[in-house]
Design a protein around this motif. Sequence first.
Motif, PDB file in Angstrom:
ATOM      1  N   LEU A 150     -16.729  30.631  12.570  1.00 55.77           N
ATOM      2  CA  LEU A 150     -17.632  31.591  11.626  1.00 55.77           C
ATOM      3  C   LEU A 150     -18.684  31.254  11.301  1.00 55.77           C
ATOM      4  O   LEU A 150     -19.892  32.029  11.168  1.00 55.77           O
ATOM      5  CB  LEU A 150     -16.548  31.628  10.421  1.00 55.77           C
ATOM      6  CG  LEU A 150     -15.375  32.508  10.451  1.00 55.77           C
ATOM      7  CD1 LEU A 150     -14.514  32.372   9.357  1.00 55.77           C
ATOM      8  CD2 LEU A 150     -15.741  33.851  10.617  1.00 55.77           C
ATOM      9  N   THR A 151     -19.188  29.969  10.988  1.00 58.38           N
ATOM     10  CA  THR A 151     -20.445  29.172  10.962  1.00 58.38           C
ATOM     11  C   THR A 151     -21.590  29.738  11.835  1.00 58.38           C
ATOM     12  O   THR A 151     -22.578  30.218  11.663  1.00 58.38           O
ATOM     13  CB  THR A 151     -20.569  27.805  10.605  1.00 58.38           C
ATOM     14  OG1 THR A 151     -19.491  27.425   9.785  1.00 58.38           O
ATOM     15  CG2 THR A 151     -21.757  27.167  10.343  1.00 58.38           C
ATOM     16  N   THR A 152     -21.271  29.531  13.235  1.00 56.13           N
ATOM     17  CA  THR A 152     -22.165  30.110  14.432  1.00 56.13           C
ATOM     18  C   THR A 152     -22.252  31.473  14.263  1.00 56.13           C
ATOM     19  O   THR A 152     -23.332  31.988  14.484  1.00 56.13           O
ATOM     20  CB  THR A 152     -21.432  29.561  15.572  1.00 56.13           C
ATOM     21  OG1 THR A 152     -21.450  28.018  15.589  1.00 56.13           O
ATOM     22  CG2 THR A 152     -22.371  30.007  16.561  1.00 56.13           C
ATOM     23  N   MET A 153     -21.218  32.303  14.041  1.00 61.26           N
ATOM     24  CA  MET A 153     -21.381  33.721  14.008  1.00 61.26           C
ATOM     25  C   MET A 153     -22.386  34.204  12.773  1.00 61.26           C
ATOM     26  O   MET A 153     -22.938  35.152  12.842  1.00 61.26           O
ATOM     27  CB  MET A 153     -20.024  34.531  13.857  1.00 61.26           C
ATOM     28  CG  MET A 153     -20.181  35.894  13.853  1.00 61.26           C
ATOM     29  SD  MET A 153     -20.905  36.739  15.340  1.00 61.26           S
ATOM     30  CE  MET A 153     -20.156  35.997  16.443  1.00 61.26           C
ATOM     31  N   ARG A 154     -22.033  33.549  11.642  1.00 62.86           N
ATOM     32  CA  ARG A 154     -22.858  33.896  10.436  1.00 62.86           C
ATOM     33  C   ARG A 154     -24.291  33.668  10.735  1.00 62.86           C
ATOM     34  O   ARG A 154     -25.316  34.434  10.389  1.00 62.86           O
ATOM     35  CB  ARG A 154     -22.540  33.267   9.159  1.00 62.86           C
ATOM     36  CG  ARG A 154     -20.978  33.888   8.687  1.00 62.86           C
ATOM     37  CD  ARG A 154     -20.765  33.508   7.330  1.00 62.86           C
ATOM     38  NE  ARG A 154     -19.399  33.768   6.886  1.00 62.86           N
ATOM     39  CZ  ARG A 154     -18.236  32.953   6.998  1.00 62.86           C
ATOM     40  NH1 ARG A 154     -18.371  31.688   7.112  1.00 62.86           N
ATOM     41  NH2 ARG A 154     -17.146  33.397   6.654  1.00 62.86           N
ATOM     42  N   SER A 155     -24.615  32.700  11.165  1.00 63.09           N
ATOM     43  CA  SER A 155     -25.941  32.175  11.526  1.00 63.09           C
ATOM     44  C   SER A 155     -26.669  32.830  12.698  1.00 63.09           C
ATOM     45  O   SER A 155     -28.169  33.255  12.600  1.00 63.09           O
ATOM     46  CB  SER A 155     -26.287  30.637  12.042  1.00 63.09           C
ATOM     47  OG  SER A 155     -25.456  30.519  13.314  1.00 63.09           O
ATOM     48  N   ALA A 156     -25.886  33.620  13.669  1.00 60.98           N
ATOM     49  CA  ALA A 156     -26.313  34.601  14.728  1.00 60.98           C
ATOM     50  C   ALA A 156     -26.669  35.842  14.207  1.00 60.98           C
ATOM     51  O   ALA A 156     -27.758  36.279  14.496  1.00 60.98           O
ATOM     52  CB  ALA A 156     -25.383  34.669  15.726  1.00 60.98           C
TER      53      ALA A 156
END
Length: 351
Positions: A150-156
């Motif tokens: 989820l962290t990677t997705m939000r930063s994307a």
Amino acid sequence: MSGLVAYIKRGMAALLDEMTSWQAMIGLPHAARSKFLLVDERAKLSCYRVGRTRPVHKGDGARADLRNGWLNKIVGAHPVELRLAGDGVVVRSLRLPVASRGHIEAIIRHQIEQIMPWPSEKMVYDYDIQESEAARLSGQIHVRLVATSLTTMRSAIEPFQAVGITPVVVGLASDPPDGPSTINLLPGAKAALRERRRHISLVCLCVLAGVGAALVTGAGWHVNRAATEAARIDASLASLRGAIEVARKEAETTKDPGLNLARKWDAVPMVLLLDELSKRVPDTTYLTALDVDDRDVRVTGLSTNAANLISLLENSDMLEAAGFSAPIVRDNDTKLERFEILVRFTETGRQ
């Protein structure tokens, strides 16, 4: 009563689950493409306008320059389909038996934490089925499972949201841009798609239930109409038999030999005729009128197969020369064939 209601609810829930799984298995509903495709090529972002044949390149830019508005000038307020590079995205290939095709989502949901490096509440994932001739011949299904944290997705996606651009699909940059993405890692997308499939299933069940109820009601109405018609005909025949019986008894008790002979001439053949018709006419045929004029007998009624009545009547020793005196027509109310047959007493039958 409460037990029956609970049983029906469980049955409906199971049926909804099966219909939802079937939609997932064949990829329904089909994903609609956004007007713009944005591909993350690590060094730059490439923007395409989705055309009827293939995407048309509209411009390039850096992710760091999004606030300068270069992408907004291209896409305006339209949502975009975002394709991510492989950084932070894990792809796994699964092989499952063909028999499990309708339960792939449930299988993945129970095994996802064993396959991916994140707990289920801290990642997003999606899958697609890799169709190939080798897979069909092997009796297995090749499933591509894609996940990221989820962290990677939000930063994307947050940099795009910050400048007013809404990604509605998040797929992989390695997938061909000519078709819509079969993977959507956008948080909440799977739950929304599952809910949509369940809604479609519920609507289909309601439509089927409505059609079924209409068919049952219509069939019940026709059966009731036919039963009412049959009861009316039976009542008419019973009244006619009663009148004949009264005439017969009067003829037997009268002292006038001429009147006695006349009544025997009229009553006895009618009784014999009714008995003969009850033997010859099948249960699927209803008589509505019976007229006798000397040796001529006119029979009117309704039947499922009026054409067969001619041969049935001519096989009688009492009747001959049977034929239709009017065309066969279909009755709109009972859906039966309305007929009118003219037949004659044989010489021996009339006497």
